[in-house]
Design a protein around this motif. Structure first.
Motif, PDB file in Angstrom:
ATOM      1  N   ASP A  86      -0.538  24.251  13.656  1.00  0.00           N
ATOM      2  CA  ASP A  86      -0.420  22.873  13.197  1.00  0.00           C
ATOM      3  C   ASP A  86       0.904  22.237  13.624  1.00  0.00           C
ATOM      4  N   SER A  87       1.800  23.033  14.157  1.00  0.00           N
ATOM      5  CA  SER A  87       3.087  22.510  14.604  1.00  0.00           C
ATOM      6  C   SER A  87       2.865  21.486  15.712  1.00  0.00           C
ATOM      7  N   ALA A  88       3.406  20.304  15.513  1.00  0.00           N
ATOM      8  CA  ALA A  88       3.207  19.219  16.474  1.00  0.00           C
ATOM      9  C   ALA A  88       3.998  18.007  16.020  1.00  0.00           C
ATOM     10  N   MET A  89       4.045  17.020  16.891  1.00  0.00           N
ATOM     11  CA  MET A  89       4.542  15.719  16.494  1.00  0.00           C
ATOM     12  C   MET A  89       3.338  14.955  15.949  1.00  0.00           C
ATOM     13  N   TYR A  90       3.465  14.453  14.747  1.00  0.00           N
ATOM     14  CA  TYR A  90       2.381  13.733  14.102  1.00  0.00           C
ATOM     15  C   TYR A  90       2.657  12.235  14.168  1.00  0.00           C
ATOM     16  N   TYR A  91       1.600  11.488  14.509  1.00  0.00           N
ATOM     17  CA  TYR A  91       1.718  10.042  14.665  1.00  0.00           C
ATOM     18  C   TYR A  91       0.732   9.327  13.758  1.00  0.00           C
ATOM     19  N   CYS A  92       1.205   8.284  13.128  1.00  0.00           N
ATOM     20  CA  CYS A  92       0.326   7.395  12.385  1.00  0.00           C
ATOM     21  C   CYS A  92      -0.292   6.403  13.358  1.00  0.00           C
ATOM     22  N   ALA A  93      -1.554   6.063  13.117  1.00  0.00           N
ATOM     23  CA  ALA A  93      -2.275   5.155  14.007  1.00  0.00           C
ATOM     24  C   ALA A  93      -2.987   4.092  13.187  1.00  0.00           C
ATOM     25  N   ALA A  94      -3.213   2.949  13.799  1.00  0.00           N
ATOM     26  CA  ALA A  94      -3.922   1.866  13.116  1.00  0.00           C
ATOM     27  C   ALA A  94      -4.625   0.986  14.132  1.00  0.00           C
ATOM     28  N   ALA A  95      -5.649   0.309  13.651  1.00  0.00           N
ATOM     29  CA  ALA A  95      -6.381  -0.619  14.506  1.00  0.00           C
ATOM     30  C   ALA A  95      -7.061  -1.654  13.627  1.00  0.00           C
ATOM     31  N   ARG A  96      -7.457  -2.752  14.238  1.00  0.00           N
ATOM     32  CA  ARG A  96      -8.104  -3.839  13.506  1.00  0.00           C
ATOM     33  C   ARG A  96      -9.609  -3.781  13.649  1.00  0.00           C
ATOM     34  N   THR A  97     -10.149  -2.604  13.865  1.00  0.00           N
ATOM     35  CA  THR A  97     -11.589  -2.420  13.979  1.00  0.00           C
ATOM     36  C   THR A  97     -11.990  -1.176  13.212  1.00  0.00           C
ATOM     37  N   TYR A  98     -13.014  -1.277  12.398  1.00  0.00           N
ATOM     38  CA  TYR A  98     -13.496  -0.094  11.690  1.00  0.00           C
ATOM     39  C   TYR A  98     -13.911   0.963  12.707  1.00  0.00           C
ATOM     40  N   GLY A  99     -13.532   2.187  12.431  1.00  0.00           N
ATOM     41  CA  GLY A  99     -13.919   3.295  13.284  1.00  0.00           C
ATOM     42  C   GLY A  99     -13.028   3.515  14.487  1.00  0.00           C
TER      43      GLY A  99
END
Length: 120
Positions: A86-99
């Motif tokens: 599980d070691s990694a760089m973790y990134y939050c993501a977002a978008a303006r479309t469901y799915g």
């Protein structure tokens, strides 16, 4: 749109960590990706704000839990029984479309990465 990430760090195998991500405005979907050097950024989990659709990667099922605030601006990733893989760089993501937060190519906004290191 700004995504601010908190959390991460180092933990021994079997331990737990929680990541949080705050969006500057409400958004349709949010999620988490991770990346290790030399590999592509891969999805971990995503959630459609409001409708609550959640999609976990196989590696996260049963160990990771995503949750959100009702204001549709904050998500949390609770990671338990962590493994060295599980070691990694973790990134939050977002978008303006469901799915859209389940696919790297469809993500429109990225937060800063936070390192998660799991020692054996």
């Amino acid at each position: 749109m700004n995504l601010v990430v908190h959390g991460g760090g180092s933990v021994e195998a079997g331990g737990s960590l929680t990541l949080s991500c705050s969006a500057s405005q409400s958004i349709y979907c949010m999620g988490w990706f991770r990346q290790v050097p030399g590999k592509e950024r891969e999805p971990v989990v995503s959630i459609d704000q409001g409708v609550g659709n959640i999609k976990y990667a196989d590696s996260a099922k049963g160990r990771f839990t995503i949750s959100r605030d009702n204001d549709k601006r904050n998500v949390y990733l609770q990671m338990t029984n962590l493994k060295p893989d599980d070691s990694a760089m973790y990134y939050c993501a977002a978008a303006r479309t469901y799915g859209a937060c389940a696919s790297r190519d469809d993500v429109r906004f990225w937060g800063q990465g936070t390192q998660v290191t799991v020692s054996s």
